[in-house]
Design a protein around this motif. Structure first.
Motif, PDB file in Angstrom:
ATOM      1  N   UNK A 368      -0.983   5.065   2.595  1.00  0.00           N
ATOM      2  CA  UNK A 368      -1.741   6.113   1.898  1.00  0.00           C
ATOM      3  C   UNK A 368      -3.222   5.753   1.820  1.00  0.00           C
ATOM      4  N   UNK A 369      -3.526   4.480   1.616  1.00  0.00           N
ATOM      5  CA  UNK A 369      -4.930   4.047   1.568  1.00  0.00           C
ATOM      6  C   UNK A 369      -5.594   4.205   2.939  1.00  0.00           C
ATOM      7  N   UNK A 370      -4.849   3.958   4.013  1.00  0.00           N
ATOM      8  CA  UNK A 370      -5.413   4.124   5.350  1.00  0.00           C
ATOM      9  C   UNK A 370      -5.710   5.598   5.647  1.00  0.00           C
ATOM     10  N   UNK A 371      -4.856   6.483   5.172  1.00  0.00           N
ATOM     11  CA  UNK A 371      -5.106   7.915   5.340  1.00  0.00           C
ATOM     12  C   UNK A 371      -6.380   8.307   4.596  1.00  0.00           C
ATOM     13  N   UNK A 372      -6.529   7.792   3.397  1.00  0.00           N
ATOM     14  CA  UNK A 372      -7.721   8.089   2.604  1.00  0.00           C
ATOM     15  C   UNK A 372      -8.977   7.556   3.288  1.00  0.00           C
ATOM     16  N   UNK A 373      -8.870   6.410   3.902  1.00  0.00           N
ATOM     17  CA  UNK A 373     -10.034   5.772   4.522  1.00  0.00           C
ATOM     18  C   UNK A 373     -10.394   6.379   5.870  1.00  0.00           C
ATOM     19  N   UNK A 374      -9.374   6.685   6.691  1.00  0.00           N
ATOM     20  CA  UNK A 374      -9.634   7.088   8.071  1.00  0.00           C
ATOM     21  C   UNK A 374      -9.267   8.540   8.388  1.00  0.00           C
ATOM     22  N   UNK A 375      -8.633   9.238   7.458  1.00  0.00           N
ATOM     23  CA  UNK A 375      -8.223  10.628   7.687  1.00  0.00           C
ATOM     24  C   UNK A 375      -7.357  10.761   8.935  1.00  0.00           C
ATOM     25  N   UNK A 376      -6.426   9.852   9.090  1.00  0.00           N
ATOM     26  CA  UNK A 376      -5.474   9.891  10.199  1.00  0.00           C
ATOM     27  C   UNK A 376      -4.058   9.751   9.659  1.00  0.00           C
ATOM     28  N   UNK A 377      -3.069  10.417  10.274  1.00  0.00           N
ATOM     29  CA  UNK A 377      -1.684  10.088   9.927  1.00  0.00           C
ATOM     30  C   UNK A 377      -1.449   8.614  10.250  1.00  0.00           C
ATOM     31  N   UNK A 378      -0.765   7.933   9.361  1.00  0.00           N
ATOM     32  CA  UNK A 378      -0.621   6.480   9.480  1.00  0.00           C
ATOM     33  C   UNK A 378       0.807   6.052   9.215  1.00  0.00           C
ATOM     34  N   UNK A 379       1.324   5.208  10.102  1.00  0.00           N
ATOM     35  CA  UNK A 379       2.639   4.594   9.905  1.00  0.00           C
ATOM     36  C   UNK A 379       2.452   3.086   9.878  1.00  0.00           C
ATOM     37  N   UNK A 380       2.894   2.466   8.799  1.00  0.00           N
ATOM     38  CA  UNK A 380       2.927   1.007   8.707  1.00  0.00           C
ATOM     39  C   UNK A 380       4.381   0.578   8.733  1.00  0.00           C
ATOM     40  N   UNK A 381       4.672  -0.480   9.495  1.00  0.00           N
ATOM     41  CA  UNK A 381       6.052  -0.883   9.715  1.00  0.00           C
ATOM     42  C   UNK A 381       6.273  -2.344   9.363  1.00  0.00           C
ATOM     43  N   UNK A 382       7.435  -2.608   8.800  1.00  0.00           N
ATOM     44  CA  UNK A 382       7.864  -3.970   8.468  1.00  0.00           C
ATOM     45  C   UNK A 382       9.300  -4.139   8.956  1.00  0.00           C
ATOM     46  N   UNK A 383       9.732  -5.361   9.219  1.00  0.00           N
ATOM     47  CA  UNK A 383      11.078  -5.572   9.767  1.00  0.00           C
ATOM     48  C   UNK A 383      12.167  -5.392   8.725  1.00  0.00           C
ATOM     49  N   UNK A 384      13.345  -4.969   9.193  1.00  0.00           N
ATOM     50  CA  UNK A 384      14.513  -4.951   8.312  1.00  0.00           C
ATOM     51  C   UNK A 384      15.478  -6.056   8.747  1.00  0.00           C
TER      52      UNK A 384
END
Length: 584
Positions: A368-384
């Motif tokens: 959400x912070x990346x969207x606010x900063x860059x105005x781009x849809x953003x996906x952050x991923x972590x392992x399961x």
């Protein structure tokens, strides 16, 4: 791709208004201008907005609500074991707590289950269903989840467990299963007042109707405070039934009987008599969410359902500690994400970042912070734990995350969510293909304007107009949120009397205009930010209550050097002006 240097903010002003067009309603001109520009242009529409009507009979809107209520009444009266299955975010935890409080008061035979983010994953799964079967559960009520758990629902049916699904998430394409009862926005009319309810909203309606139908209950009602927390935390549109119950519910915080909530409010140093939606968004909900992100969500459930003050004091202290840890983790992942993005020199149309050391409970906050900063849809991923990567996706307004994931569904193991926020699981080997496909889809489908920041002011103010009387009048338009945003104002030629940039890069100002001084704050500026002596500002207004001190503060969205000649964008046309029209 787009250059990092293109991330400028455009200011836009509305067209001037002929004051004779404004409804003749007993309100200050600045409020009437805002309402007029938001489409409330008749006396009737203004009055309906300011004084929302009680929503209609929910039985007339939810076709399977009566069936669900009757099933719960029968289960309670015959002492069948009921399971409430929630989710680990604030919406899901408040949904679960709301039903638990009701069932506790009537002595129902029930258990509550909120999955652990790290070990169970999201929502109802087959392991949970088998666990509930062994505990002789006969009825499962899901809150804020379940609508896409097809395999788990089928297993429950095979085990003769009836399922009542209350969920507001999008139903994934091809997912068809008939539970005992479905309480979901897809089943109601498009113009229904209940169309945009969150998980806690649907749980609230179910509980309210159950209480009204269960004749042995007196003086029991579902918690409006929990409704407010879950609804605001989930950024649900503040319209229809949501607006009515939020407006009513915010006043309940001053007299709440939920001792755990009192402890949370004490720890935030808020004034219980004046809790606003932004207090929930930025102080209460993050504390609740932090537990579900990195700890056991049962702690929140216990906090909201335990009446012993000393026990709740201990719970609340634990939550404070967890929240501090979550903030440190969020800041670390945010710094790393920014470093990765800006080391490339260009920004993808769809930002996708994956790191094997990131905590899956934190990545949604940072996305959400990346969207606010860059105005781009953003996906952050972590392992399961299965060796795949699990994503949290956020997007700017106007971009449908679900449609983008539908486009890439052949590369995903599973996915689900809302238009602007969702999650998915992907095999590590498909990450590269997914990034290319999402980026190409976004570039093909959306114009560059979607990814540039633009702020539209709704009316111009002089600083001497901003006082507590002004604030009380402004609050008539609340509660604010998605679908009813906080009004945005702008002011010209404000003198900067003092300025301070903190170690965490927020800018604190004291502004002066014609001998009127007011505090202002701008979040997230660069360490060497230049602040001219005279500035034009575009901002919202907050009421700050901290350690017994109360004052109004301007939340600056952007500022620029004040000039006699100003370039403005009005209806996508550029104008150079020397004097701003007073009726703007």
């Amino acid at each position: 791709m787009n250059s990092l240097n293109s991330l400028s903010i455009r200011w836009s002003l509305p067209d001037p208004i002929d004051l004779e067009q404004l409804p003749k309603y007993d309100l200050p001109i600045f409020l009437l201008k805002i309402l007029y520009r938001r489409g409330y242009r008749t006396l009737r529409s203004v009055d309906d907005f300011l004084n929302p009507h009680e929503p209609p009979n929910p039985y007339e809107h939810f076709p399977e609500l009566q069936r669900a209520v009757h099933k719960i009444i029968n289960a309670v009266k015959t002492k069948q074991k009921i399971a409430i299955c929630g989710d680990y975010d604030a919406d899901g935890m408040t949904s679960t707590a709301l039903l638990v409080r009701i069932f506790n008061q009537i002595g129902a035979n029930f258990i509550a289950k909120i999955p652990d983010r790290s070990t169970d994953g999201y929502g109802l799964n087959e392991t949970i269903v088998r666990e509930l079967y062994l505990k002789k559960v006969k009825v499962i009520i899901t809150v804020d989840n379940g609508v896409n758990a097809i395999n788990s629902l089928e297993l429950a049916k095979q085990m003769s467990i009836d399922t009542i699904i209350t969920d507001h998430h999008k139903i994934n394409k091809g997912n068809i299963f008939k539970p005992y009862a479905l309480i979901h926005p897809s089943t109601i009319p498009d113009n229904s007042a209940y169309k945009y309810m969150s998980g806690v909203g649907l749980a609230f309606i179910l509980a309210k109707c159950f209480i009204e139908s269960y004749r042995d209950i007196n003086n029991i009602s579902p918690s409006l405070e929990l409704f407010c927390i879950g609804t605001i935390a989930d950024i649900t549109p503040v319209i229809g039934a949501n607006r009515y119950y939020l407006k009513k519910g915010l006043s309940e915080f001053s007299k709440t009987k939920i001792t755990g909530l009192k402890e949370i409010i004490n720890n935030t140093e808020l004034e219980p008599s004046g809790i606003y939606e932004e207090d929930i968004s930025f102080k209460i909900a993050p504390r609740i969410n932090s537990v579900g992100r990195i700890s056991d969500p049962k702690l929140v459930l216990d906090l909201f359902t335990e009446d012993d003050l000393s026990i709740n004091n201990s719970y609340a202290k634990s939550i404070e500690s967890i929240n501090k840890t979550r903030r440190l983790m969020s800041d670390s992942i945010e710094a790393e994400s920014i470093s990765i993005i800006e080391s490339c020199g260009e920004i993808s149309y769809f930002i996708l970042l994956a790191q094997d050391h990131w905590n899956p409970g934190i990545i949604g906050v940072v996305a959400a912070r990346m969207v606010e900063r860059y105005s781009r849809p953003t996906a952050l991923l972590a392992p399961d734990k299965q060796g795949n990567f699990r994503a949290s996706v956020r997007a700017p307004e106007g971009f449908s995350v679900i449609k983008s994931l539908n486009h890439c569904s052949d590369l995903l193991e599973n996915y689900g969510g809302h238009e602007s926020a969702a999650g998915f699981t992907v095999k590590a080997k498909n990450l590269g293909k997914l990034q290319v496909k999402l980026n190409q889809y976004t570039e093909d489908e959306f114009c560059a304007d979607l990814f540039s920041k633009s702020i539209t002011a709704e009316t111009k103010l002089e600083l001497n107009q901003i006082d507590l009387d002004f604030w009380n009048q402004l609050r008539l338009l609340g509660p604010f949120g998605n679908g009813n945003p906080k009004p945005i104002f702008w002011s010209r030629k404000c003198r900067v009397k003092s300025k301070f940039i903190s170690k965490t890069n927020f800018l604190r100002l004291v502004l002066e205009q014609d001998s009127t001084k007011i505090d202002a704050i701008k979040w997230k500026v660069s360490p060497g930010a230049v602040v001219p002596t005279f500035v034009d500002i575009i901002y919202t207004i907050n009421y700050n209550s901290y350690k017994g001190k109360r004052n109004l503060i301007l939340d600056i969205l952007d500022y620029r050097k004040s000039q006699d000649n100003v370039k403005l964008l009005v209806k996508n046309k550029s104008y150079y002006i020397r004097k701003i029209e007073e009726n703007i």
